[in-house]
Design a protein around this motif. Structure first.
Motif: not given
Length: 127
Positions: A79-87
């Protein structure tokens, strides 16, 4: 056998001090004999101390209950790392697409058939 080897064997194989080259070394070397005696005292103290400690019947259950479960831990990380990875992936993809040379530029300076001639004819000078 020298003192370094004897000390190594005393820590790895305490039972080997009664036979073989280690026993011979201990009869000749007072320093290693004193070290063996100190090791025996330490082992005895630890053995006596550990016999007095007994965990309760519910000890294992309490330890396992306090460990974070894999779904909770992995769910938090995702939940914390997925948005950062996609960006980050989108930014890197855009940068690669914008900074890549056009195909015509890549083909304009094609090397000659002779690779050695291409190296000799190149205008860049190695530092």
């Amino acid at each position: 056998m020298n003192c370094s080897e004897a000390r190594d064997r005393l820590t790895r194989e305490p039972e080997a001090r009664t036979r073989g080259p280690l026993a011979e070394h201990l009869t000749d070397c007072a320093a290693c004999r004193a070290l063996a005696r100190r090791y025996d005292e330490a082992r005895g103290g630890l053995r006596d101390h550990l016999l007095e400690v007994e965990p309760g019947a519910d000890f294992a259950a309490r330890v396992v209950a306090r460990l974070p479960g894999p779904p909770r831990l992995l769910g938090w990380a995702a939940a914390r790392l997925l948005p950062v990875t996609v960006a980050l992936a989108l930014v890197l993809t855009g940068w690669c697409l914008l900074s890549a040379p056009a195909p015509g530029e890549l083909l304009a300076d094609s090397p000659t058939e002779d690779p050695l001639g291409w190296v000799i004819d190149s205008e860049e000078v190695a530092p």
